[in-house]
Design a protein around this motif. Structure first.
Motif, short mmCIF file in Angstrom:
data_model
loop_
_atom_site.label_atom_id
_atom_site.label_comp_id
_atom_site.label_asym_id
_atom_site.label_seq_id
_atom_site.Cartn_x
_atom_site.Cartn_y
_atom_site.Cartn_z
N UNK A 314 0.81 -1.21 0.00
CA UNK A 314 0.00 0.00 0.00
C UNK A 314 0.85 1.26 0.00
N UNK A 315 2.15 1.14 -0.22
CA UNK A 315 3.02 2.30 -0.29
C UNK A 315 3.29 2.66 -1.75
N UNK A 316 3.30 3.97 -2.02
CA UNK A 316 3.46 4.45 -3.38
C UNK A 316 4.74 5.28 -3.48
N UNK A 317 5.49 5.02 -4.54
CA UNK A 317 6.65 5.87 -4.85
C UNK A 317 6.22 6.97 -5.80
N UNK A 318 7.08 7.97 -5.98
CA UNK A 318 6.78 9.02 -6.95
C UNK A 318 6.60 8.44 -8.34
N UNK A 319 7.45 7.48 -8.70
CA UNK A 319 7.36 6.88 -10.04
C UNK A 319 6.04 6.15 -10.22
N UNK A 708 13.19 0.30 -13.83
CA UNK A 708 11.93 -0.21 -14.38
C UNK A 708 11.98 -1.73 -14.59
N UNK A 709 13.17 -2.26 -14.93
CA UNK A 709 13.28 -3.68 -15.24
C UNK A 709 13.60 -4.53 -14.02
N UNK A 710 14.24 -3.95 -13.02
CA UNK A 710 14.69 -4.73 -11.87
C UNK A 710 13.76 -4.64 -10.68
N UNK A 711 13.20 -3.48 -10.45
CA UNK A 711 12.38 -3.24 -9.26
C UNK A 711 10.92 -3.44 -9.61
N UNK A 712 10.24 -4.47 -9.09
CA UNK A 712 8.80 -4.62 -9.33
C UNK A 712 8.05 -3.42 -8.76
N UNK A 713 7.04 -2.98 -9.45
CA UNK A 713 6.28 -1.84 -8.99
C UNK A 713 4.83 -1.90 -9.42
#
Length: 816
Positions: A314-319, A708-713
């Motif tokens: 439930x946490x959001x990054x700027x991206x 974008x490719x390594x960190x799931x988001x």
């Protein structure tokens, strides 16, 4: 014989009742009812709520018509004939579709008393009765009026009138003009005042004063306005306008909620006992709140609950938040009945928590997509939902804070500044606005006023301030976008900086590389420019500051290219609404923050080869942003200008890529550090890495792709295909991400120079934690270990090195 009180209603009674109800409906829907306001803004706040009561207006009240709103010009200019010299001419105007025709024109001597056929209105404008038998006024063709459009905005009655009349003129061949006048009501019911502000081609309306007469009564006669434009030594110009709508702006809005978050888009005003006396006992929605400001807000679609799987936190990054906004607008489609063609479209997402934690209550994204579509997010698990101790109704307090935050963030979408930071809105050529640190406005923080939240809400009437309302209702549309600063003066800035009042704080703007012999920091073409702000206590006494100072809108950045008189105000892509966090800076201590200078709202600002100067200033407030422990200091803290030099293209490949890189989409991705949905921008970044791998911009491109490719988001899917929006977690491509990371961070010393120490440390820590969660502890540990050595060798602040070493130990322990 039956008495009047008890006799059964007759057919005539029913007819009279029906006519009164219809007149009331046409005069206003209960929020725009006759007699709604009572004069200037400052004369009694309580009058704004008069029509919130349930009582139905009587027949007499129904005849008093609110006339504030937007009028459009539909007549030809009037030139009084010699026979009419010294007379006031009321020009008839063509009827709008579906409206009754106007009355015949009349001639009345200047200064004559109001004729007997006028109904006096206590709190508004006299309503003229139809008159006939008067000779028509002569008219002449308007000349070169090809493509003419003209609008009049009247703001003299209704809720919280600002006593302002403004107009917008547009012609195909000569451009546009917005003019604004502050008016006062005269004994004859007209409104007069000087034109005090112009924006655009002033030749389109050169008059210096106006006189406005309003007429008409619904449903018998459409509302109309006649405006006399006057200038010394020139003939008056008299124009007629017909009423178009009561709303000064029309906005489409959509609310969506992430599963688990709290959506508060309405609030019962009596829910909390701390409130103004006389506040009506009603439930106010976001739409209602803006309707009372003169802004029509219509829900275009939405009200979706966006499901969140167990794998999506439930946490959001700027991206992630920015990608959600981009994805939403890429799939947005107009609603039925033309609802999607409103002047603005705003999307409000109710989410749980931002990566920054509970201190961030909301965030605003400006200019997402096209057609002035904007978005904001409300974080319901942040400080706005905290239950205050010893409060008489803590749950109601939290509901009220969430509702206030929603209206506040949407206010930012209209380009409204915080109440205490209006003077620091550099580069906005709008009417100068003074700070209003004690205003009871949606744009002020309740915690910032004297007495904090109890004092704020005890007097809060759920309105914007008068200056804010004037901006909302009358500012030219272009002020929602970044403006240029004409004739910016470097020497004036230096004089202000050198002779400003002493401050215990020193602001500096620097780059993480050595300058050349002329003191300029050199950058390769297309290389993003990332500066670092430092706010240091250079006094001998402790100083109290807001720990979020360098992330707020008290920071002003101006960028000027050498040889150009015009400078540009830098505006970042994100606007944070943070809870103030007072901290004490001991002598020698400092706050640090990164800032991406090369691109922002309005596009790329540092791109073309040449020399640039970047000016930074921080506005501090008494008892707020920078208060000494012993006393208080206020004013502006100004940094020495930062000089940059952008080199010419090093190769033809670099020159060819310039047009593709210097776009808004690529600028956003580079500024935010990556994107999982802007695929076209990512394709450009892949080209950069492949075609000019030795250039600094290639490191930035590789870093964005690695994240974008390594960190799931989280990414948002659906919504435009008929299905409801949903959140999905992207999958990681660790091998591709590893290669991208090697391209970005293989030479960490070079990476530190182009990313800056703050950006480099944050990006590597984020990447390493993600690798560790995927079972890749060994490469994660190596990456952080290299970061720690690099920062130590570059003599970065010891606490930053210590943080990297601590993370290195944690990752090494996880790998054992």
């Amino acid at each position: 014989m039956t008495t009047q009180k008890h006799r059964p209603p007759s057919g005539l009674d029913e007819l009279v009742r029906a006519v009164v109800e219809e007149i009331s409906r046409l005069a206003g829907d209960g929020r725009e009812r006759a007699g709604y306001g009572s004069g200037p803004y400052a004369e009694g706040v309580q009058d704004r709520w008069d029509t919130a009561a349930d009582a139905q207006p009587g027949a007499a009240a129904a005849l008093l018509v609110r006339r504030s709103g937007v009028y459009v010009r539909t007549d030809l200019p009037i030139v009084p004939t010699p026979e009419h010299d010294g007379a006031q001419v009321v020009q008839s105007v063509p009827a709008m579709p579906g409206m009754a025709a106007t009355v015949a024109p009349e001639v009345r001597p200047t200064g004559s008393a109001m004729p007997g056929g006028v109904l006096p209105e206590e709190n508004g404008t006299p309503v003229e009765q139809p008159r006939t038998g008067q000779p028509p006024a002569e008219t002449i063709p308007p000349g070169a009026a090809l493509g003419l459009f003209e609008e009049l905005r009247v703001d003299v009655d209704g809720p919280a009138p600002t006593m302002t009349v403004s107009g917008r003129v547009w012609r195909l061949m000569t451009g546009g003009l917005t003019w604004i006048a502050k008016v006062t009501k005269q004994p004859d019911g007209s409104y007069t005042g000087p034109i005090t502000h112009r924006d655009g081609n002033a030749a389109l309306r050169s008059a210096t004063r106006i006189r406005v007469q309003l007429s008409g009564r619904l449903p018998l006669q459409p509302l109309a306005a006649r405006v006399t434009f006057s200038s010394p030594g020139a003939a008056d110009l008299v124009l007629g306008y017909t009423f178009a709508r009561s709303a000064f702006r029309e906005v489409g809005i959509e609310f969506d909620r992430v599963e688990g978050a709290e959506q508060t888009d309405a609030y019962a005003l009596h829910d909390h006992p701390v409130r103004p006396a006389g506040l009506p006992d009603i439930t106010l929605t976001v739409e209602d709140a803006y309707a009372r400001q003169g802004i029509k807000v219509t829900r275009t679609r939405g009200s979706n609950v966006i499901p969140r799987s167990a794998s999506v936190n439930d946490k959001w990054s700027d991206i992630e938040m920015h990608d959600a906004m981009q994805q939403h607008w890429s799939e947005w489609k107009p609603g039925p009945g033309g609802q999607g063609v409103a002047q603005w479209q705003v999307w409000t997402l109710f989410a749980g928590l931002h990566d920054l934690g509970r201190r961030l209550g909301g965030i605003m994204f400006d200019d997402i997509g096209t057609a002035q579509r904007q978005g904001c997010a409300i974080f319901s698990d942040s400080f706005i939902s905290e239950l205050p101790p010893n409060d008489p109704a803590p749950e109601a307090f939290a509901r009220r804070m969430r509702f206030w935050t929603a209206v506040h963030e949407i206010g930012h979408c209209f380009n409204l500044a915080h109440a205490w930071d209006k003077e620091s809105e550099w580069g906005t050529p709008w009417i100068p606005l003074a700070n209003e640190p004690e205003s009871r406005s949606f744009m002020n923080y309740p915690s910032k006023v004297n007495g904090r939240e109890p004092a704020f809400f005890r007097d809060f009437q759920y309105f914007f301030s008068e200056n804010e309302l004037r901006f909302l209702r009358h500012a030219p549309e272009r002020f929602a976008q970044m403006g240029n600063i004409p004739w910016f003066d470097h020497h004036a800035f230096e004089q202000v900086r050198q002779y400003s009042a002493p401050s215990p704080l020193t602001l500096s703007l620097r780059a993480s590389r050595n300058p050349d012999h002329q003191g300029a920091y050199r950058y390769g073409m297309l290389e993003p420019v990332i500066g670092e702000l430092k706010l240091a206590n250079t006094s001998t006494d402790p100083v109290m500051v807001d720990g979020n100072e360098l992330m707020g809108d008290g920071i002003g950045i101006v960028i000027q290219r050498e040889g150009e008189a015009e400078a540009r105000m830098h505006r970042p892509y994100l606007k944070y609404c943070m809870r103030p966090e007072p901290i004490v800076l001991q002598p020698g201590e400092a706050l640090y923050e990164q800032i991406v200078l090369s691109s922002g709202l309005g596009g790329w600002q540092i791109a073309e080869p040449g020399t640039y100067r970047v000016y930074a200033a921080l506005r501090t407030a008494v008892g707020g942003a920078a208060a000494s422990v012993a006393g208080a200091s206020a004013g502006q803290v100004m940094a020495a200008p930062l000089m940059l030099r952008v080199e010419r293209p090093a190769s033809r490949e670099q020159e060819r890529l310039a047009d593709d890189v210097c776009t808004d989409a690529v600028g956003r991705v580079l500024a935010l550090g990556g994107s999982r949905v802007l695929h076209a921008a990512n394709d450009v970044l892949r080209e950069v890495v492949d075609r000019i791998p030795g250039e600094a911009v290639a490191k930035h491109a590789a870093a964005c792709l690695a994240l974008a490719e390594t960190v799931p988001g989280k990414v948002m899917r659906g919504g435009g295909d008929g299905s409801g929006p949903r959140l999905e977690l992207t999958t990681a491509d660790t091998e591709s991400g590893r290669q991208r990371a090697e391209q970005a961070y293989g030479d960490l010393n070079a990476a530190a120079e182009t990313f800056g120490h703050i950006r480099l440390a944050r990006d590597i820590e984020h990447l390493a934690r993600s690798l560790d969660q995927q079972g890749k502890s060994e490469p994660a540990t190596r990456l952080v270990s290299g970061l720690a050595r690099t920062l130590e060798n570059r003599r970065v602040k010891p606490s930053v090195v210590k943080r990297a070493r601590k993370l290195e130990q944690q990752l090494a322990g996880d790998g054992q």
